[in-house]
Scaffold this active site. Structure first.
Site, PDB file in Angstrom:
ATOM      1  N   LYS A 199       0.862  -1.180   0.000  1.00 52.81           N
ATOM      2  CA  LYS A 199       0.000   0.000   0.000  1.00 52.81           C
ATOM      3  C   LYS A 199       0.896   1.228   0.000  1.00 52.81           C
ATOM      4  CE  LYS A 199      -3.568   2.390   2.664  1.00 52.81           C
ATOM      5  NZ  LYS A 199      -4.590   2.247   3.708  1.00 52.81           N
ATOM      6  N   LYS A 252      -2.214  -1.420  -3.798  1.00 53.45           N
ATOM      7  CA  LYS A 252      -3.075  -0.242  -3.714  1.00 53.45           C
ATOM      8  C   LYS A 252      -2.234   1.013  -3.843  1.00 53.45           C
ATOM      9  CE  LYS A 252      -6.133   2.058  -0.568  1.00 53.45           C
ATOM     10  NZ  LYS A 252      -6.536   2.181   0.781  1.00 53.45           N
TER      11      LYS A 252
HETATM   12  C1  PBG Z   1      -7.313   3.057   5.535  1.00 52.14           C
HETATM   13  C2  PBG Z   1      -7.770   3.015   4.134  1.00 52.14           C
HETATM   14  C3  PBG Z   1      -7.656   4.035   3.191  1.00 52.14           C
HETATM   15  C4  PBG Z   1      -8.212   3.539   2.003  1.00 52.14           C
HETATM   16  C5  PBG Z   1      -8.680   2.265   2.267  1.00 52.14           C
HETATM   17  N1  PBG Z   1      -8.380   1.951   3.594  1.00 52.14           N
HETATM   18  C6  PBG Z   1      -7.178   5.405   3.329  1.00 52.14           C
HETATM   19  C7  PBG Z   1      -5.772   5.759   3.531  1.00 52.14           C
HETATM   20  O1  PBG Z   1      -4.874   4.938   3.687  1.00 52.14           O
HETATM   21  O2  PBG Z   1      -5.554   6.948   3.578  1.00 52.14           O
HETATM   22  C8  PBG Z   1      -8.264   4.301   0.717  1.00 52.14           C
HETATM   23  C9  PBG Z   1      -9.255   3.839  -0.279  1.00 52.14           C
HETATM   24  C10 PBG Z   1      -9.489   4.751  -1.414  1.00 52.14           C
HETATM   25  O3  PBG Z   1      -8.851   5.806  -1.621  1.00 52.14           O
HETATM   26  O4  PBG Z   1     -10.383   4.413  -2.186  1.00 52.14           O
HETATM   27  N2  PBG Z   1      -8.271   2.639   6.436  1.00 52.14           N
END
Ligand code: PBG
Length: 326
Positions: A199, A252
């Site tokens: 991520k 991600k």
């Molecule tokens: C954290 C989380 C995030 C997203 C999914 N889970 C936000 C982040 O890390 O800032 C982002 C998902 C998206 O942008 O569609 N709980």
């Protein structure tokens, strides 16, 4: 010039679909659902047209709507009624996700995945317990090891409520191993973990932070999420999650990181997931609004490309629209 070889021969109607290498199916898609404990009516998410935060009472209805399109899996995000320094509403038995999961699983047949993170539950918006002084010293952020216990408790509380799968997204070192041990210790040996394994610290999450109200109140997430500059590091990072027992490996965001999706596909034989994030959704909508892109076409092409790169499953805000078209 040699024109005996003509790739165009296989592009005619009738043969195109026979030689097509990639397909998107509704059964590959996971739709995000936002359940909001602070509202008693549906609230449209301005930055993500077509999406809403729904009150607890409507969580199961919302999932029914999704299932009518052919999508069978959802990932649930919660907006709690209150926040504190540790994010204690994340593992509360009567927390918003726990209540929503009970509603959804008792009223629908959806496969229910939960996002396991603290950022929506902490008053500072970071994904764990702060190091003392972090508010003022940009070198400090989240205490990794103290956060692990809380993630373990959160995952168990989701499983107790009936979650089919948990998806830790906080990028803490050791989070997958801790959650696996906690789930096994509580008897949930059959609940799989989909790790947000690679991520990145991405600006494409902007609209989500509006949707789930989880923007950090100071600083950013560069000390725990990955540096967008790094490709090889992703393999080291993901390998750790594999060793700790991750069942599904997620990348991600998706589109700007298709090289990482392809690398994971080559390196691991686990199912690979990709999260087509809020910014990827919002930018296509914005361009389509101006008449600059055909929304349905670019949405489908995006998902097809994510699959072509090697993803087996896709978390996407386009899930319903694309499933309906298929
Ligand atoms: C954290 C989380 C995030 C997203 C999914 N889970 C936000 C982040 O890390 O800032 C982002 C998902 C998206 O942008 O569609 N709980």
């Amino acid at each position: 010039m040699d024109l005996t070889r003509r790739p165009r021969r296989l592009r005619g109607d009738g043969v195109r679909s026979l030689v097509s290498e990639t397909e998107v199916a509704a059964s590959d898609l996971i739709a995000p659902v936002f359940v909001d404990a602070t509202t008693d009516e549906r609230v449209p998410i301005e930055t993500m047209p077509g999406h809403e935060r729904v009150p607890l009472e409507e969580a199961a209805d919302r999932v029914e709507e999704i299932m009518e399109t052919g999508v069978e899996a959802v990932i649930v995000f919660g907006i709690p009624e209150s926040k504190d320094a540790e994010g204690s509403r994340a593992w509360a038995d009567d927390g918003v996700v726990q209540d929503a999961v009970r509603e959804i699983t008792s009223e629908t047949d959806a496969y229910v995945i939960t996002d396991v993170c603290l950022c929506e539950y902490t008053d500072h918006g970071h994904c764990g317990v702060l190091e003392p002084g972090a508010e003022t010293d940009p070198r400090l952020t989240v205490q990794n090891d103290l956060t692990l216990d809380l993630l373990g408790k959160t995952a168990v509380s989701h499983a107790e409520a009936g979650a089919d799968m948990v998806a830790p997204s906080g990028m803490m070192d050791g989070m997958v191993g801790t959650i696996r041990e906690s789930l096994d210790g509580a008897g949930y040996t059959d609940v799989p973990i989909m790790s947000y394994a690679a991520k990145y610290e991405s600006s494409f999450y902007g609209p989500f932070r509006d949707a789930a109200d989880g923007a950090p109140s100071f600083g950013d997430r560069r000390h725990y999420q990955m540096d967008p500059a790094n490709r090889r590091e992703a393999m080291r990072e993901v390998e750790l999650d594999v060793e700790q027992g991750a069942d599904v490996l997620m990348v991600k965001p998706a589109l700007p990181y298709l090289d990482i999706v392809a690398d994971l596909r080559e390196t691991f034989d686990h199912p690979i997931a990709a999260y087509n994030v809020s910014g990827e959704y919002a930018m296509l909508h914005a361009a389509a609004d101006k008449g600059w892109l055909n929304l349905e076409e670019v949405a489908y092409e995006s998902l097809l490309s994510i699959k072509r790169a090697g993803a087996d499953l896709i978390l996407t805000y386009f899930a319903e629209d694309i499933a309906e078209r298929l």
